[in-house]
Design an enzyme around this catalytic site. Structure first.
Site, PDB file in Angstrom:
ATOM      1  N   THR A   1     -26.084 -17.919  30.474  1.00  0.00           N
ATOM      2  CA  THR A   1     -25.108 -18.975  30.715  1.00  0.00           C
ATOM      3  C   THR A   1     -23.808 -18.586  30.022  1.00  0.00           C
ATOM      4  O   THR A   1     -23.829 -17.905  28.999  1.00  0.00           O
ATOM      5  CB  THR A   1     -25.645 -20.357  30.289  1.00  0.00           C
TER       6      THR A   1
ATOM      7  N   VAL B   1     -26.133 -15.208  26.309  1.00  0.00           N
ATOM      8  CA  VAL B   1     -24.785 -15.759  26.469  1.00  0.00           C
ATOM      9  C   VAL B   1     -23.915 -14.778  27.251  1.00  0.00           C
ATOM     10  O   VAL B   1     -23.818 -13.600  26.897  1.00  0.00           O
ATOM     11  CB  VAL B   1     -24.150 -16.065  25.090  1.00  0.00           C
ATOM     12  N   LYS B   2     -23.312 -15.308  28.312  1.00  0.00           N
ATOM     13  CA  LYS B   2     -22.408 -14.476  29.112  1.00  0.00           C
ATOM     14  C   LYS B   2     -21.016 -14.499  28.507  1.00  0.00           C
ATOM     15  O   LYS B   2     -20.439 -15.566  28.266  1.00  0.00           O
ATOM     16  CB  LYS B   2     -22.320 -15.033  30.531  1.00  0.00           C
ATOM     17  N   ILE B   3     -20.498 -13.297  28.295  1.00  0.00           N
ATOM     18  CA  ILE B   3     -19.166 -13.128  27.714  1.00  0.00           C
ATOM     19  C   ILE B   3     -18.356 -12.258  28.682  1.00  0.00           C
ATOM     20  O   ILE B   3     -18.849 -11.213  29.123  1.00  0.00           O
ATOM     21  CB  ILE B   3     -19.263 -12.410  26.336  1.00  0.00           C
TER      22      ILE B   3
END
Ligand code: E4P
Length: 225
Positions: A57, A83-85
């Site tokens: 996400t 975690v999408k960065i």
């Protein structure tokens, strides 16, 4: 190659998991917004409870300190959260901080080998080249996937490649052939992957031949007592 579902739709995710072929999920703000004005955190937590593997996400912050703060909160939601960065300069800084804290990062919106190289160097667990969006502008998205796979393999780096922005079954096929670790597919593409007219024709023919000799009522092999 593993398959992830690129959706936040609970029904579709449940189906994919039930089929036993989906080991993760990827979302982004666009994908989540398709589910309407739901509680973002609740929805992602629910997805994490259904899916056996990583659920990505994305942060909404634009600067590195904001991304890091957001990611630290998101990382508490579930064991299997990733975690999408975004693959920009702020994202590289945030990824370096987060990976040192053992927060798994999916380095997303990746459109070049240099971006992937920096994501891997910063310690991202996953890097996501967006195949379809590159194809859309006349470039070869799968060539980028192949280059990243080769690069990571050559230097034996642990970052895994998620072939993303998949538009059709041919993309999955190519991703598998060139050694992508994962392809994240829309639900529609997952359903398309299994379809073949010769399979459907074959099933019908087998049943017709069987019934012609055995009669209409014998639709299952009889079990002997
Ligand atoms: C996956 O991580 C991406 O969010 C997704 O594949 C983007 O796909 P799109 O280019 O079809 O929006």
């Amino acid at each position: 190659m593993e398959l992830f579902l690129d959706t936040a739709n609970i029904e579709h995710i449940r189906h994919g998991v039930k089929l036993g072929v989906i080991s993760g999920v990827t979302t982004n703000p666009t994908i989540l917004s398709r589910e309407g004005q739901v509680d973002y955190q609740d929805l992602v937590k629910k997805i994490c409870s259904i899916v056996p593997g990583p659920v990505s996400t994305e942060v909404l912050s634009r600067d590195a300190p904001g991304m890091v703060a957001e990611a630290r909160e998101i990382a508490k939601w579930a064991e299997n959260i990733v975690v999408k960065i975004p693959a920009n300069l702020e994202g590289v800084e945030a990824t370096s901080v987060l990976s040192k804290e053992n927060i798994r990062v999916n380095f997303t919106l990746c459109f070049s080998l240099n971006q992937a190289l920096l994501g891997a160097a910063a310690g991202a667990a996953f890097v996501s080249p967006f195949v379809g969006r590159l194809d859309d502008i006349g470039e070869d998205g799968m060539e980028l996937v192949a280059d990243i796979v080769e690069y990571l393999d050559y230097y034996q780096l642990p970052t895994q490649v998620i072939a993303a922005s998949i538009r059709h079954p041919q993309h999955c096929l190519t991703a598998a052939k060139i050694g992508a670790h994962i392809a994240t597919v829309p639900y529609k593409v997952l359903l398309q992957m299994i379809q073949h007219p010769l399979t459907d024709i074959g099933v019908e023919r087998f049943l017709d031949d069987w019934k012609r000799v055995m009669g209409e009522k014998t639709e299952r092999f009889p079990t002997k007592p």
